[in-house]
Design a protein around this motif. Sequence first.
Motif, PDB file in Angstrom:
ATOM      1  N   TRP A 120       3.620   1.677 -11.465  1.00 12.06           N
ATOM      2  CA  TRP A 120       3.592   0.863 -10.240  1.00 12.06           C
ATOM      3  C   TRP A 120       3.225   1.695  -9.020  1.00 12.06           C
ATOM      4  N   ILE A 121       3.817   2.887  -8.938  1.00 16.35           N
ATOM      5  CA  ILE A 121       3.546   3.765  -7.789  1.00 16.35           C
ATOM      6  C   ILE A 121       2.067   4.149  -7.754  1.00 16.35           C
ATOM      7  N   LYS A 122       1.500   4.494  -8.910  1.00 17.49           N
ATOM      8  CA  LYS A 122       0.083   4.875  -8.970  1.00 17.49           C
ATOM      9  C   LYS A 122      -0.820   3.690  -8.619  1.00 17.49           C
ATOM     10  N   GLU A 123      -0.474   2.512  -9.116  1.00 22.28           N
ATOM     11  CA  GLU A 123      -1.245   1.308  -8.776  1.00 22.28           C
ATOM     12  C   GLU A 123      -1.239   1.074  -7.269  1.00 22.28           C
ATOM     13  N   ASP A 124      -0.051   1.202  -6.663  1.00 21.06           N
ATOM     14  CA  ASP A 124       0.085   0.913  -5.232  1.00 21.06           C
ATOM     15  C   ASP A 124      -0.633   1.929  -4.361  1.00 21.06           C
ATOM     16  N   MET A 125      -0.756   3.164  -4.852  1.00 19.47           N
ATOM     17  CA  MET A 125      -1.421   4.191  -4.048  1.00 19.47           C
ATOM     18  C   MET A 125      -2.907   3.902  -3.880  1.00 19.47           C
ATOM     19  N   LYS A 126      -3.446   3.008  -4.692  1.00 19.16           N
ATOM     20  CA  LYS A 126      -4.841   2.603  -4.560  1.00 19.16           C
ATOM     21  C   LYS A 126      -5.008   1.484  -3.532  1.00 19.16           C
ATOM     22  N   PHE A 180       0.079  -3.651   1.376  1.00 20.15           N
ATOM     23  CA  PHE A 180       0.041  -4.391   0.112  1.00 20.15           C
ATOM     24  C   PHE A 180       0.852  -3.705  -0.995  1.00 20.15           C
ATOM     25  N   ARG A 181       1.544  -2.613  -0.672  1.00 21.40           N
ATOM     26  CA  ARG A 181       2.300  -1.884  -1.687  1.00 21.40           C
ATOM     27  C   ARG A 181       3.710  -2.452  -1.853  1.00 21.40           C
ATOM     28  N   THR A 231       7.616  -2.265  -2.094  1.00 15.00           N
ATOM     29  CA  THR A 231       8.668  -1.383  -1.606  1.00 15.00           C
ATOM     30  C   THR A 231       9.573  -0.999  -2.785  1.00 15.00           C
ATOM     31  N   ALA A 232      10.386   0.055  -2.580  1.00 13.49           N
ATOM     32  CA  ALA A 232      11.332   0.459  -3.634  1.00 13.49           C
ATOM     33  C   ALA A 232      12.323  -0.664  -3.914  1.00 13.49           C
ATOM     34  N   LYS A 233      12.695  -1.398  -2.875  1.00 11.06           N
ATOM     35  CA  LYS A 233      13.605  -2.538  -3.053  1.00 11.06           C
ATOM     36  C   LYS A 233      12.965  -3.616  -3.932  1.00 11.06           C
ATOM     37  N   ARG A 234      11.663  -3.867  -3.688  1.00 11.24           N
ATOM     38  CA  ARG A 234      10.962  -4.868  -4.486  1.00 11.24           C
ATOM     39  C   ARG A 234      10.863  -4.417  -5.947  1.00 11.24           C
ATOM     40  N   MET A 235      10.616  -3.121  -6.154  1.00 12.04           N
ATOM     41  CA  MET A 235      10.558  -2.595  -7.526  1.00 12.04           C
ATOM     42  C   MET A 235      11.904  -2.778  -8.233  1.00 12.04           C
ATOM     43  N   TRP A 236      12.976  -2.535  -7.489  1.00 11.38           N
ATOM     44  CA  TRP A 236      14.333  -2.699  -8.070  1.00 11.38           C
ATOM     45  C   TRP A 236      14.555  -4.160  -8.466  1.00 11.38           C
ATOM     46  N   LEU A 263      -9.192   0.751  -5.418  1.00  5.35           N
ATOM     47  CA  LEU A 263      -9.609  -0.640  -5.575  1.00  5.35           C
ATOM     48  C   LEU A 263     -10.682  -0.998  -4.548  1.00  5.35           C
ATOM     49  N   LEU A 264     -11.569  -1.885  -4.931  1.00  3.00           N
ATOM     50  CA  LEU A 264     -12.564  -2.392  -3.982  1.00  3.00           C
ATOM     51  C   LEU A 264     -11.889  -3.253  -2.921  1.00  3.00           C
ATOM     52  N   PRO A 265     -12.369  -3.201  -1.677  1.00  2.00           N
ATOM     53  CA  PRO A 265     -11.827  -4.118  -0.660  1.00  2.00           C
ATOM     54  C   PRO A 265     -12.244  -5.547  -0.989  1.00  2.00           C
ATOM     55  N   PRO A 266     -11.520  -6.544  -0.460  1.00  2.00           N
ATOM     56  CA  PRO A 266     -11.843  -7.945  -0.786  1.00  2.00           C
ATOM     57  C   PRO A 266     -13.246  -8.356  -0.344  1.00  2.00           C
ATOM     58  N   LYS A 267     -13.746  -7.770   0.733  1.00  2.00           N
ATOM     59  CA  LYS A 267     -15.039  -8.174   1.290  1.00  2.00           C
ATOM     60  C   LYS A 267     -16.048  -7.045   1.157  1.00  2.00           C
TER      61      LYS A 267
END
Length: 500
Positions: A69-75, A80-81, A83-88, A304-308
């Motif tokens: 999850w952390i690696k995915e979010d770093m992109k 849009f990442r 939070t640690a609370k959300r991961m919990w 990741l590519l930007p949306p536009k």
Amino acid sequence: MLAVAEINYIRHEVNKKDCTYSDVAKRTGRDPRTIKKYAEMEDFNQKPKKKQNRVAPVLGPVKSLLDEWIKEDMKKKKKFRRTAKRMWDLLKDNHGFLGSDRTVREYVAMRKAEFLNEVNDAALPLEAVSGTAQVDFGEAPFIYGGEDIVLPYLVVSFPFSNAFYFQVFPSQNKECFLEGMKRVFHYMGGVPKAIRFDNLSPAVKKILPNGERQLTDEFQNFVLHYGFECEFCNPNSGNEKGHVETMVKYVRNNFLLPGLHVINLDDLNKELWATAEKDRERKHYQKEWTISELFEEDRAAFLLLPPKEYECVRYETLKADKYGYIKVDLNLYSTSPRYALGKVLVKISYNKVEILNDDQQLVVSHSRMYGQYRKSMKWQPYLNLMAKRPTALKYTSFYDQLPEEWKSYFSACTVAEKPEALKLLSIILKDHDFSVITKALVIASEHGHPSVDAIKQVFYQLINGRGIRSDIKPNISLPKLPEATRGLDHYDQFHKGMDA
């Protein structure tokens, strides 16, 4: 480990004075086994501390998931990442996690710091690190339009896997430079996290002290849009991007020599994607893997590519001459009579020059020209002006470009019809080419010289898919009438019938 003074005292009492371990233990307050250990120790070399691998029965099973999850979010952008609370929360709801939120927060903070350090170290494209790239132009001969010419090609190479992509362009200007990188990003479905460049003029406006660069506005916006780190070689140090320079030569020698026959650059560039990918089925020159397998590691590390999608254009406000022409580079492009001697907004991409009005709506579009002085004329905006001076029609290049059907029609037109026909073409050619309106002219001319309204009516029937209505032939039978004759015979016959 005891203090050095205490160790010396123990060794002196035991080894020099022959005291027992128990006696020395009583005097020092230490365990006799500790006294024995230091009295008999022979190796005092400093040894690194062993890392303690503590078992984490609760967090351990989900560590790999948190890392992912952390690696995915770093992109992604920070907003849009997770939070640690959300991961919990996700761990509790979807994976039966029983640990505390504090445990997750501490682990996430620690791993983020470790991953960020890895990224910072990896941002040196000189090292073969997955997900990084190098970019440069090369040149090769081509046969284009029957002429031998030299065209540039942009190479994006990946030092970790030894993969590359390349695209051919008409120039090495800003628009071609950015268009080439954008194409590669969107074709791959990702963005390299760090890219190394030479000090190309499309990217670098000025080299400042202490290794800083003043970037061109277009390139700076491009970097911000796609979010990659850009690095530049020191002046006159092309070896600092040695991988892409090697790939530039490799591409030319293996795919572009002898000079290719080119009819359409866009069609050629579509074929070059497969050319680059086919080359990856060989083994890496050092590693025991194929280039295609290693490139998957590159791909996994991409941002990741930007949306536009970024629009690789620049806008300029240019002054038109008295004929309505504006100059881009060395070439002239027509605008509209209303812009003669005035200023006009121009949108410039690698393959188009578009004239916009004050509301940024398209007035006229040209294919962008390269090379020495040339002129592009789009007559549609000028036809209303020409309608006021119809006798000048035969002396314009527009007349030379007309289909033969229209030349014949204008030759047969009356003085009043010519302006009306030119006005009709002004409207039609704004959104259509000559093909349908010429077909309409041919159909409308089947019964002789048509009016402008007749041509217009047929044109709109064609584009609306209604076709052309044929003459109506009624499918009914009428009673046969007696043959009409002159004179009074029929009157006499009528009276004879009455007398009978």
